[in-house]
Design an enzyme around this catalytic site. Structure first.
Site, PDB file in Angstrom:
ATOM      1  N   CYS A   1      -7.058  14.164 -21.011  1.00 47.19           N
ATOM      2  CA  CYS A   1      -7.117  12.720 -21.201  1.00 47.19           C
ATOM      3  C   CYS A   1      -5.716  12.174 -21.502  1.00 47.19           C
ATOM      4  O   CYS A   1      -5.105  12.546 -22.492  1.00 47.19           O
ATOM      5  CB  CYS A   1      -8.088  12.411 -22.344  1.00 47.19           C
ATOM      6  SG  CYS A   1      -8.362  10.664 -22.545  1.00 47.19           S
TER       7      CYS A   1
ATOM      8  N   ASN B   1      -7.825  15.920 -14.057  1.00 47.95           N
ATOM      9  CA  ASN B   1      -8.160  14.810 -14.930  1.00 47.95           C
ATOM     10  C   ASN B   1      -7.409  13.592 -14.380  1.00 47.95           C
ATOM     11  O   ASN B   1      -6.726  13.681 -13.370  1.00 47.95           O
ATOM     12  CB  ASN B   1      -7.736  15.124 -16.371  1.00 47.95           C
ATOM     13  CG  ASN B   1      -8.562  14.330 -17.386  1.00 47.95           C
ATOM     14  OD1 ASN B   1      -8.723  13.121 -17.253  1.00 47.95           O
ATOM     15  ND2 ASN B   1      -9.079  15.011 -18.391  1.00 47.95           N
TER      16      ASN B   1
ATOM     17  N   CYS C   1      -6.258   0.332  24.748  1.00 47.20           N
ATOM     18  CA  CYS C   1      -5.243  -0.437  24.013  1.00 47.20           C
ATOM     19  C   CYS C   1      -5.625  -1.915  23.975  1.00 47.20           C
ATOM     20  O   CYS C   1      -5.951  -2.512  25.000  1.00 47.20           O
ATOM     21  CB  CYS C   1      -3.880  -0.263  24.685  1.00 47.20           C
ATOM     22  SG  CYS C   1      -2.575  -1.248  23.910  1.00 47.20           S
TER      23      CYS C   1
ATOM     24  N   CYS D   1      -2.112  -4.873  20.271  1.00 51.84           N
ATOM     25  CA  CYS D   1      -1.753  -5.465  18.983  1.00 51.84           C
ATOM     26  C   CYS D   1      -0.271  -5.253  18.684  1.00 51.84           C
ATOM     27  O   CYS D   1       0.279  -5.922  17.801  1.00 51.84           O
ATOM     28  CB  CYS D   1      -2.614  -4.902  17.858  1.00 51.84           C
ATOM     29  SG  CYS D   1      -2.280  -3.176  17.482  1.00 51.84           S
TER      30      CYS D   1
ATOM     31  N   CYS E   1       1.848  -0.145  17.064  1.00 55.94           N
ATOM     32  CA  CYS E   1       2.526   1.129  17.290  1.00 55.94           C
ATOM     33  C   CYS E   1       3.984   0.881  17.648  1.00 55.94           C
ATOM     34  O   CYS E   1       4.889   1.565  17.172  1.00 55.94           O
ATOM     35  CB  CYS E   1       1.820   1.943  18.386  1.00 55.94           C
ATOM     36  SG  CYS E   1       1.708   1.084  19.985  1.00 55.94           S
TER      37      CYS E   1
ATOM     38  N   CYS F   1      10.062  10.559  21.650  1.00 56.36           N
ATOM     39  CA  CYS F   1       8.947  10.796  20.716  1.00 56.36           C
ATOM     40  C   CYS F   1       9.129  12.147  20.027  1.00 56.36           C
ATOM     41  O   CYS F   1       9.296  13.160  20.692  1.00 56.36           O
ATOM     42  CB  CYS F   1       7.613  10.767  21.466  1.00 56.36           C
ATOM     43  SG  CYS F   1       6.190  11.140  20.413  1.00 56.36           S
TER      44      CYS F   1
ATOM     45  N   CYS G   1      -2.484   2.589  14.566  1.00 56.75           N
ATOM     46  CA  CYS G   1      -3.322   2.032  15.629  1.00 56.75           C
ATOM     47  C   CYS G   1      -4.706   1.700  15.074  1.00 56.75           C
ATOM     48  O   CYS G   1      -5.357   2.539  14.465  1.00 56.75           O
ATOM     49  CB  CYS G   1      -3.459   3.030  16.776  1.00 56.75           C
ATOM     50  SG  CYS G   1      -4.516   2.403  18.105  1.00 56.75           S
TER      51      CYS G   1
END
Lengths: 425, 445
Positions: free
Chosen positions: A137, A202, A345, A348, A351, A382, A392
């Site tokens: 605690c 805890n 897709c 939006c 990504c 990438c 996404c």
């Protein structure tokens, strides 16, 4: 149908779902309602030496998302504020009325051998199947030298565990605080003190928010606030890691675990069990939705196990542990690239902007002749970080495709660019 | 108030209180909880299609995000910096074919984010806050600008010009500012005198004076304004209405829907406005719907909206068409008016069924009659060209270049009187703001 019966620290339970020591297990009324709902066991709210503590008004703070969903709760409530004998009498009654359910007695005392031993014996005599030592605690009780004040000192963890083990013949669970640097140290201490299991985590020490009008932390008590214990789904990742570390550490791998920390549904429970826990304890999810949430926990876990062909909890317990390794053991030749499913897709642009601003400029945005944008991954840029996949909003629109040969394995210690590389044989 | 209207509860004529209630807010404002829930649905798109779809290019993801963080002043300022009449547009824009129609949520089969309602939440929130006007004037340029018409285009132009540091005089023919916001929209869309409250808010910028009762061709002329001011903006809208071209169009009871709508907006009590028992509305635009629905809510027993083509060709949006239907308006399609019956006062109308033949709308020879004691014409408005003599007109609209300048140097125009996009409030606001910027460039050149 899968068999959900399990044994946690030597205590048999009809299912792995227990309610943690907390407000929902404060008295008989709540515990009976929990058993009626289907919970396999409860850890009774922490018992102390009389006179009982006094709790105060305003006890919980919450971390909300923007839609009023609760990500986490923190609290400044202390242990039970009812006399010990009242609690023990109720435990005896529930023990009698619900013979197939588990009742574990949570306890706390100052760091005096006699105090722990006397209290442990009294509680054990009430008929509980085990004792849980509250050494975690992080608010209030620690200012009186109890709770996390003990849990943060490995020698005390070991001593307290040993003292209790010396006087009772029922399983002893040592409950660990996450408010330390390395969970393995108190876990090893509990192990050396002969704990039958550890319960973790805890609550996490926290200030959940600041009231900008009152200029005080919440929950605010007459203009002031204090740090409190944070719990709920937000702490699950912290708890998973600590459970995983204990499970894969050679010194502690034999220690059984009752996992706690943001378990909100059957899937969370399955994850903790896959990392080595024998069962789970729940509090926040029940406080948000009521005891009925256990129905889907039981049903969902059972259905998932049927789908996977697991007949018992032990069939998948710890299965993720061997796959939990150090960073240095990961394969650096593994190579994945994001793939955007253009049919899914919705344009939006999330990504793209995430990658463009904060990652590797690997997703192009090109205006389409008829309006709208087309988003395309540049494979050469990438690095396979997964960020686009996570931002996404459409499920499975972005996936990661493996592009290496899948054969060779190379870790950082073996890597040619590592200046500290192990000399080639 | 709800979108649906069921009429009299007992078959007797509605009493004044019920009629008044029929003109309450058709889109009740979002509660704090609803606004938070709705704002959290927005995905915060990048290069968002809703922004592209908005004629004023409001940064919608940004203002919705600002609502979700509790930054209402910032949210309203985001809206108003692109569209000073964001409050009216939030209420009357055909969002289903603009921002909400392009919301990416449509692509996942979800309901689009309620952008219009959220916009209203932010702008109303700011206006209720009793804070200083959120925009400032640049240092005075000493230039004087005349704006003709205090409608959305004129006021938007005036506000943006005042911000640039010019002194603006607006000439308005009517006794109130706001143009169609004040006179031309259904009462249930603009409750609580919102048009005037918005005008008051907009004028807080300073540097704008409005002279009422001054119409082009009356008290003022293009020539006199050009002589007195450094630049002139024309935002006169479309002052004339099309005629049916039928004999008997002057019969009592045959009226312009525009006038009917205006009377309703200006009436102290809605029951002061005369409505027929059998009302026929001719036309397929939002004005026709506004007239038909309000006629029904005012107590007409039967309201029939007649349009010469099909539902697809109606310029009234699907939402508006649905509104007419759930208010008990009968819609008759593929019918054109061919005769007006009655002796001094209209008693009925005859229609001929139509069809498309070889790409052209033709009559089929089949006719029918409808009883009518009131006919509301909503078949389009046209430019009142008389006072604009000397300006080049093209296709019934004032011809302007890319910089909103007319054929006369220093004279600019915008709003429904020029040809940009649809004749919508939001388009007029955009025209006015862009023309103001072009005028500033012109004055600095």
């Amino acid at each position: 149908m899968a068999d959900l019966r399990c044994k946690i620290g030597g205590v048999e339970s009809i299912n792995p779902f227990w309610l943690a020591s907390a407000p929902p297990t404060d008295k008989k009324y709540n515990v009976v309602r929990a058993f009626e709902a289907g919970w396999g066991g409860v850890v009774w709210k922490t018992l102390g030496i009389d006179p009982p503590v006094v709790n105060m008004s305003s006890r919980y703070g919450a971390h909300h998302d923007s839609n009023r969903g609760v990500l986490g709760i923190n609290n400044i409530e202390l242990i039970t504020d009812r006399p010990l004998e009242v609690n023990l009498q109720e435990i005896r009654e529930v023990r009698e009325e619900w013979p197939d359910r588990v009742i574990i007695g949570s306890m706390m005392a100052p760091v005096e051998e006699n105090a722990w031993k006397t209290l442990a014996v009294k509680i054990a005599e009430s008929g509980v199947q085990g004792l849980e030592l509250n050494l975690g605690c992080p608010h209030g009780m620690c200012e009186r030298g109890m709770g996390s004040a003990i849990g943060q000192v490995p020698e005390m963890v070991e001593n307290v565990t040993r003292w209790v083990k010396e006087v009772v013949d029922i399983p002893v669970f040592t409950k660990l605080t996450p408010n330390i640097t390395d969970i393995l140290v108190p876990a090893e201490a509990a192990y050396h003190g002969n704990a039958d299991a550890v319960s973790l985590i805890n609550t996490v020490n926290s200030i959940v928010s600041v009231d900008l009008d009152a200029m005080a932390p919440t929950p605010t008590v007459d203009g002031k606030g204090s740090h409190g214990g944070y719990c709920g789904s937000a702490v699950k990742p912290i708890a998973l890691n600590m459970v995983g570390e204990i499970a894969r550490n050679p010194e502690t791998r034999d220690l059984e675990m009752s996992a706690i920390g943001g378990v909100s549904n059957w899937r969370d429970a399955a994850e903790f069990i896959a990392l080595g826990a024998s069962g789970v304890q729940v509090c926040t999810a029940a406080m948000l939705f009521g005891f009925r949430i256990v129905e889907d926990m039981i049903d969902g876990l059972s259905n998932w196990m049927d789908e996977k062909g697991y007949q018992s909890i032990d069939d998948f317990r710890g299965m993720a542990t061997p796959n939990t390794v150090n960073w240095n053991d990961l394969n650096m030749n593994y190579d994945i690239k994001a793939v955007i499913n253009k049919d899914e897709c919705i344009e939006c642009g999330r990504c793209h902007i995430a990658c463009e601003d904060t990652s590797h400029q690997a997703i192009t945005k090109v205006a389409k002749p008829g309006g709208g944008n087309e988003y395309t991954v540049i494979d050469d840029e990438c690095v396979g970080c997964n960020l686009c996949l996570h931002v996404c909003p459409v499920q499975d629109c972005i996936t990661m495709k493996r592009v290496d040969d899948g054969q060779s394995h190379l870790t950082w210690p073996e890597h040619p660019l590592n200046p500290m590389r192990l000399a080639a044989e | 108030m709800s979108k649906r209207f069921t009429g009299s509860a007992d078959g007797r004529p509605m009493d004044a209180a019920q009629i008044e209630a029929n003109f309450g807010d058709i889109h009740p404002a979002l509660s704090e909880t609803q606004a938070m829930a709705e704002s959290s649905r927005c995905l915060y798109c990048y290069d968002a299609p809703c922004v592209t779809a908005c004629p004023t290019s409001i940064d919608i993801p940004k203002f919705i995000h600002q609502i979700s963080t509790g930054n209402i002043t910032g949210s309203a300022k985001t809206i108003l910096s692109s569209n000073i009449m964001g409050g009216t547009c939030a209420r009357v824009c055909p969002t289903e074919v603009l921002c909400e129609g392009s919301c990416v949520k449509n692509a996942t089969g979800e309901e689009p984010v309620k952008i219009g309602q959220l916009q209203r939440h932010a702008v109303d929130g700011l206006m209720e806050m009793n804070v200083p006007h959120p925009f400032f004037r640049a240092a005075s340029t000493g230039k004087k600008i005349a704006v003709i018409g205090a409608g959305p285009a004129g006021l938007s132009c005036a506000h943006r010009s005042a911000m640039a540091g010019h002194d603006v005089t607006v000439f308005e023919a009517k006794p109130k500012a706001g143009g169609l916001n004040e006179y031309g929209l259904a009462a249930y869309k603009m409750v609580d005198d919102f048009a005037q409250r918005e005008v008051d808010f907009l004028l807080e910028i300073g540097g704008i004076s409005i002279e009422y009762g001054k119409a082009l061709g009356g008290a003022i002329s293009l020539e006199s304004l050009k002589a007195e001011f450094d630049a002139v903006f024309i935002g006169v809208g479309l002052g004339d209405v099309n005629a049916l071209g039928l004999e008997g169009e002057d019969k009592k009871g045959v009226e312009s829907a525009i006038n009917f709508i205006e009377d309703l907006r200006q009436a102290d009590k809605k029951t002061d406005v005369n409505v027929g028992d059998n009302v026929v509305v001719i036309g397929g635009g939002n004005t026709a719907i506004d007239a038909a629905v309000q006629a029904k809510r005012l107590g007409a027993s039967d309201v029939t909206l007649v349009y010469r083509r099909g539902a697809e060709q109606m310029t009234a949006t699907e939402w508006e068409q649905d509104l007419a239907q759930v208010n008990g308006v009968n819609i008759r399609l593929w019918s054109k008016p061919v005769g007006i019956k009655g002796n001094g006062k209209v008693e009925g109308m005859s229609f001929e069924r139509t069809m498309v033949d070889g790409g052209k709308l033709v009559g089929t020879g089949k006719t029918y009659e409808l009883p009518a004691d009131q006919v509301l014409k909503a078949i389009g408005q046209v430019l009142e060209a008389g006072p604009l003599a000397g300006l080049e007109i093209d296709g019934g609209k004032i011809k302007v270049g890319d910089d909103y300048q007319t054929s006369i140097s220093g004279v600019f125009a915008g709003g429904d009187c020029i040809k940009t996009g649809e004749d919508l409030t939001v388009q007029s606001v955009d025209d006015g703001a862009k023309a103001a910027e072009a005028m500033t460039r012109f004055l600095n050149a």
